[in-house]
Design a protein around this motif. Structure first.
Motif, PDB file in Angstrom:
ATOM      1  N   GLU A 172       0.818  -1.212   0.000  1.00  0.00           N
ATOM      2  CA  GLU A 172       0.000   0.000   0.000  1.00  0.00           C
ATOM      3  C   GLU A 172       0.855   1.267   0.000  1.00  0.00           C
ATOM      4  N   ALA A 173       2.123   1.122  -0.417  1.00  0.00           N
ATOM      5  CA  ALA A 173       3.028   2.272  -0.415  1.00  0.00           C
ATOM      6  C   ALA A 173       3.366   2.720  -1.831  1.00  0.00           C
ATOM      7  N   TYR A 174       3.318   4.017  -2.043  1.00  0.00           N
ATOM      8  CA  TYR A 174       3.790   4.645  -3.278  1.00  0.00           C
ATOM      9  C   TYR A 174       5.095   5.343  -2.910  1.00  0.00           C
ATOM     10  N   VAL A 175       6.217   4.859  -3.452  1.00  0.00           N
ATOM     11  CA  VAL A 175       7.540   5.290  -2.991  1.00  0.00           C
ATOM     12  C   VAL A 175       8.242   6.131  -4.052  1.00  0.00           C
ATOM     13  N   ILE A 176       8.788   7.257  -3.613  1.00  0.00           N
ATOM     14  CA  ILE A 176       9.530   8.156  -4.491  1.00  0.00           C
ATOM     15  C   ILE A 176      10.875   8.453  -3.840  1.00  0.00           C
ATOM     16  N   LYS A 177      11.967   8.266  -4.577  1.00  0.00           N
ATOM     17  CA  LYS A 177      13.269   8.703  -4.071  1.00  0.00           C
ATOM     18  C   LYS A 177      13.580  10.061  -4.685  1.00  0.00           C
ATOM     19  N   MET A 178      13.914  11.022  -3.825  1.00  0.00           N
ATOM     20  CA  MET A 178      14.161  12.393  -4.269  1.00  0.00           C
ATOM     21  C   MET A 178      15.480  12.896  -3.705  1.00  0.00           C
ATOM     22  N   ASN A 179      16.275  13.511  -4.576  1.00  0.00           N
ATOM     23  CA  ASN A 179      17.523  14.124  -4.150  1.00  0.00           C
ATOM     24  C   ASN A 179      17.591  15.564  -4.651  1.00  0.00           C
ATOM     25  N   TYR A 180      18.671  16.234  -4.337  1.00  0.00           N
ATOM     26  CA  TYR A 180      18.804  17.655  -4.671  1.00  0.00           C
ATOM     27  C   TYR A 180      18.641  17.924  -6.162  1.00  0.00           C
ATOM     28  N   ASN A 181      19.068  16.974  -7.009  1.00  0.00           N
ATOM     29  CA  ASN A 181      18.973  17.202  -8.449  1.00  0.00           C
ATOM     30  C   ASN A 181      17.543  17.073  -8.971  1.00  0.00           C
TER      31      ASN A 181
END
Length: 412
Positions: A172-181
């Motif tokens: 039930e998880a929607y996962v996003i990896k986010m970095n400075y770029n």
């Protein structure tokens, strides 16, 4: 009339929140990505669009209301130009349509059970919440359609939030990896800090800015402090440049990667690692890539491990360009002994990497020499490369402890 929003929210976050219908929207990664501010903006929009809703904002390090997300929420409201929709006091935040924000700290998780009617829960600094805190919080958020916004910078793999949503991939998880770029408004002052860390401290850079886990492998031959970085010299400044191959003979998903490293020797016995193109590739693909690297860096020759594939390497490369010199290396010693033979070059600061070579450096700081370890293909190629570039071959006795090699010096 709907007021226009002048505030950036990443399209992946928008898709996750409005289109996926998943209960948990997860944004994790390094500093400067804007994930916390964007989740705050989503919480504010939710309050405006859903009258009489209750939004719980939890911050991992909060002890008092002054340490909570309240001030950040106020700042975002003003940035979005939505202050006319809210009544804000020193300790409260309420929307004119009846929606309200409630602020809690992770250390007060025993009081979560008393909460009722929460529609949206925004958890910032989520790694600060213990397993017990999560096990108390999740059943508390039980209104129909209730959801979570969870943001964090990864710390340790064993952290509950990382294990549950990243490693175990909660359905039930929607996962996003986010970095400075991923942040088009990444501040200039933070960019300067990031560039400084990137040039001086690989471990710090990867953890803080790339959102990598803090990872220390007991018994590893290398650590991040031993890996230095600098810009590459001009091609003509290198006395010798070598392309090294630790070959693979198939390109299946289960195959070992082909280690493919380029290194160069400068004056005074200093060495640069110039490129790492390690990947799972077919023989034709890695041979083509090796030839391209050879030409791009104006290399002197290609060196390759002959244990696996034998004359295949020389034949495949020869079919592409017969003018290229290729020399085989037959590995008679174990991987750990071979690695120890060039370890001193890093200990004494003779080697620098011209970029952050994630595959190679990850293998270096996790390689212990244990036979159960996954084959370190980039590391093997790097070892062959540096041994080929070293003018005076230095051997160590079998079983020499890496710490004893600090007194060894290159012979000029």
């Amino acid at each position: 009339m709907t007021k226009q929003i002048d505030f950036y929210i990443d399209k992946n976050i928008v898709d996750g929140f409005y289109n996926s219908l998943k209960r948990y929207i997860i944004a994790y990664g390094g500093r400067g990505s804007g994930k916390t501010m964007q989740f705050a903006a989503l919480s504010i929009l939710y309050a405006i669009k859903n009258p009489n809703s209750r939004i719980l904002a939890i911050r991992g390090s909060q002890n008092r209301i002054s340490e909570s997300s309240l001030q950040m929420m106020k700042d975002v409201i003003f940035m979005m130009g939505y202050e006319e929709y809210f009544t804000m006091t020193e300790n409260t935040l309420k929307c004119h349509n009846g929606s309200e924000f409630i602020f809690y700290g992770a250390r007060n998780y025993h009081t979560f059970k008393s909460l009722r009617g929460i529609n949206l829960c925004f958890v910032d600094e989520a790694t600060e919440l213990s397993k017990s805190a999560w096990e108390t919080l999740i059943p508390t958020i039980r209104e129909d359609g209730s959801r979570f916004l969870i943001s964090f910078n990864p710390e340790k793999e064993e952290d509950w939030v990382y294990q549950t949503f990243i490693v175990e991939q909660h359905p039930e998880a929607y996962v996003i990896k986010m970095n400075y770029n991923d942040n088009p408004y990444f501040p200039k002052v933070l960019r300067q800090e990031m560039e400084w860390d990137k040039s001086r401290n690989t471990a710090k850079y990867l953890h803080i800015w790339e959102g990598e886990l803090i990872s220390l492998t007991e018994g590893a031959l290398w650590n991040y402090d031993m890996i230095k970085h600098s810009k590459a010299a001009d091609i003509e400044d290198y006395e010798k440049i070598v392309v090294a191959i630790d070959p693979s003979v198939t390109s299946k998903a289960t195959s070992d990667a082909c280690g493919l490293i380029v290194g160069g020797r400068l004056k005074k016995n200093r060495y640069d690692i110039l490129s790492d193109k390690t990947a799972i590739m077919s023989p034709k693909t890695w041979a083509t890539t090796a030839v391209q690297l050879y030409n791009y860096y104006q290399a002197d020759y290609i060196v390759y491990e002959s244990n696996q594939g034998g004359d295949l390497i020389k034949t495949v490369i020869g079919d592409l360009d017969r003018s290229i010199k290729c020399y085989p290396v037959h590995a008679r010693r174990g991987k750990k002994v071979r690695a120890e033979e060039i370890l001193y070059l890093y200990e004494e600061g003779y080697v620098t990497h011209t970029k952050h070579f994630k595959t190679l450096e990850s293998e270096m700081v996790t390689f212990t020499g244990d036979k159960k370890d996954k084959s370190p293909n980039a590391l093997d190629a790097m070892v062959y490369c540096l041994k080929s570039l070293t003018p005076n071959k230095v051997r160590v006795q079998r079983g020499t402890h890496p710490g004893q090699m600090g007194s060894m010096r290159l012979r000029h």
